[in-house]
Design an enzyme around this catalytic site. Structure first.
Site, PDB file in Angstrom:
ATOM      1  N   ARG A   1      40.238  27.195 -24.382  1.00 43.65           N
ATOM      2  CA  ARG A   1      40.197  27.065 -22.941  1.00 43.65           C
ATOM      3  C   ARG A   1      38.748  26.861 -22.501  1.00 43.65           C
ATOM      4  NH1 ARG A   1      44.651  26.237 -23.816  1.00 43.65           N
ATOM      5  NH2 ARG A   1      46.548  27.115 -22.853  1.00 43.65           N
TER       6      ARG A   1
ATOM      7  N   GLU B   1      38.929  21.766 -15.189  1.00 41.85           N
ATOM      8  CA  GLU B   1      39.744  20.786 -15.896  1.00 41.85           C
ATOM      9  C   GLU B   1      40.837  20.280 -14.958  1.00 41.85           C
ATOM     10  OE1 GLU B   1      42.763  21.025 -19.635  1.00 41.85           O
ATOM     11  OE2 GLU B   1      40.737  21.797 -20.047  1.00 41.85           O
TER      12      GLU B   1
ATOM     13  N   HIS C   1      42.019  17.243 -23.252  1.00 39.68           N
ATOM     14  CA  HIS C   1      43.012  18.241 -23.652  1.00 39.68           C
ATOM     15  C   HIS C   1      44.167  17.585 -24.415  1.00 39.68           C
ATOM     16  CE1 HIS C   1      44.292  22.554 -22.389  1.00 39.68           C
ATOM     17  NE2 HIS C   1      44.730  22.270 -23.602  1.00 39.68           N
TER      18      HIS C   1
END
Length: 277
Positions: A186, A215, A234
Site C-alpha cells: 500500500r 492513488e 497497481h
C-alpha cells in the site's frame, strides 16, 4: 414505506451474514468494529498473488539495476548510446518488510538469484518463522538496524494504522545510496514526499512503486519526472495473470465447501489486526 422495507431487508441480510470472501489479501474497510455481525467470518485471498507480484518486483528491479529505463528512452529516440556502468543483483542484501505470501515468495526467488535475504514481520514467535534460505526473521524493532545494510528493500504491507509511513523520512535517511525500494503493498506505507526528495537528490539509487499515496497518482506529481523510478498503476496483482484468478477461485471454492459443511474456513482474518490468523 418502500425505503423502510428496503432498510429492513438490508438489516436482515446483514444479520444473517456468515462469511465474506475477499478477492485480495488487503482487508481495509472490512474490519471496522460493528461493520459485520457478530460471528461472521472474513476470509482473504492470501496465497493467490505471490507468483504474479514477486515476478513484477523482480522485473522492476532488473530494469533499475541494468538501466533498462534509460535504454528504452534511447530506443524511442533512435539513439545508440551507452549509459555506462550498471549494478549487480547477485550478492545483494535484500530486506523484505512484510513476510506474507508475496514477501516470502519474492525473498525465496531473490535467494535463488544469490542474494542474502532478511525479513521483517509484525510478530516473530518461533524459530520456524524463518525458513532455511533466509538469513534471519526480525520484528519491526530491528528495522533501523537493518535498513542501512539493505541494497534492496521490498515492501508488501497491508494498509492500516500500524503500517502507515513504516518507511518514514527518518528511516529513508538510513538507506545507502545503493538502495532500491520496491513497494507493492500500500502506498501509505511510505512517506511519499520523503521518498521523492531522496530520489531527486540521488540519496538512494532508485525505486519501483506499484502503489502510491495518493492513488491514483495525480498527473502533476513530481514522481512522474524521475528517471530512477518505475511507476505502475497497481497492476502487479489483480487478475492480469491467469494463474492468480485460478488461485482465488480455488480459495473461494474451498471456503464455499467449508460454509456448506460447517468446517473451518481458509484464510480467516483477525478483525483486531486485519491480518490472516
Amino acid at each position: 414505506l418502500h425505503s423502510t422495507s428496503r432498510r429492513q431487508r438490508q438489516m436482515c441480510i446483514r444479520d444473517s451474514l456468515k462469511w465474506i470472501q475477499l478477492n485480495n489479501a488487503g482487508t481495509e474497510g472490512y474490519c471496522e468494529p460493528g461493520l459485520l455481525p457478530e460471528g461472521a467470518q472474513l476470509a482473504n485471498a492470501t496465497g493467490a498473488y505471490g507468483m504474479a507480484i514477486s515476478e513484477h518486483m523482480i522485473g522492476c528491479l532488473f530494469a533499475l539495476r541494468k538501466k533498462l529505463l534509460l535504454y528504452w528512452d534511447n530506443q524511442k529516440a533512435h539513439c545508440w548510446h551507452s549509459e555506462g556502468h550498471v549494478k549487480v543483483i547477485e550478492r545483494s542484501n535484500v530486506l523484505v518488510i512484510g513476510c506474507g505470501d508475496i514477501g516470502m515468495t519474492f525473498g525465496r526467488k531473490m535467494n535463488a538469484l544469490g542474494c542474502r535475504v532478511s525479513g521483517i514481520r509484525r510478530r516473530v514467535s518461533k524459530k520456524s518463522d524463518c525458513p532455511e534460505w533466509m538469513e534471519g526473521m526480525y520484528g519491526m524493532d530491528s528495522l533501523e538496524e537493518l535498513l542501512p545494510k539493505a541494497d534492496i528493500v521490498a515492501m508488501s504491507l497491508p494498509g492500516n494504522a500500524s503500517t502507515y509511513h513504516v518507511l518514514s523520512r527518518e528511516r529513508i535517511a538510513l538507506l545507502s545510496d545503493n538502495a532500491v525500494v520496491l513497494n507493492v503493498g500500500r502506498g501509505t506505507a511510505i512517506d511519499t514526499d520523503a521518498l521523492a526528495d531522496a530520489l531527486y537528490a540521488r540519496k538512494i539509487a532508485g525505486a519501483a512503486l506499484d502503489v502510491t499515496d495518493p492513488e491514483p497518482l495525480p498527473a502533476d506529481s513530481p514522481l512522474w519526472e524521475l528517471g530512477n523510478l518505475v511507476i505502475t498503476p497497481h497492476v502487479a496483482g489483480n487478475f492480469y495473470l491467469a494463474e492468480t484468478f485460478e488461485r482465488i477461485v480455488k480459495i473461494a471454492g474451498e471456503n464455499l465447501s467449508a460454509w456448506a459443511n460447517g468446517t473451518p474456513y481458509r484464510n480467516v482474518v483477525d478483525f483486531t489486526t486485519g491480518y490472516r490468523k
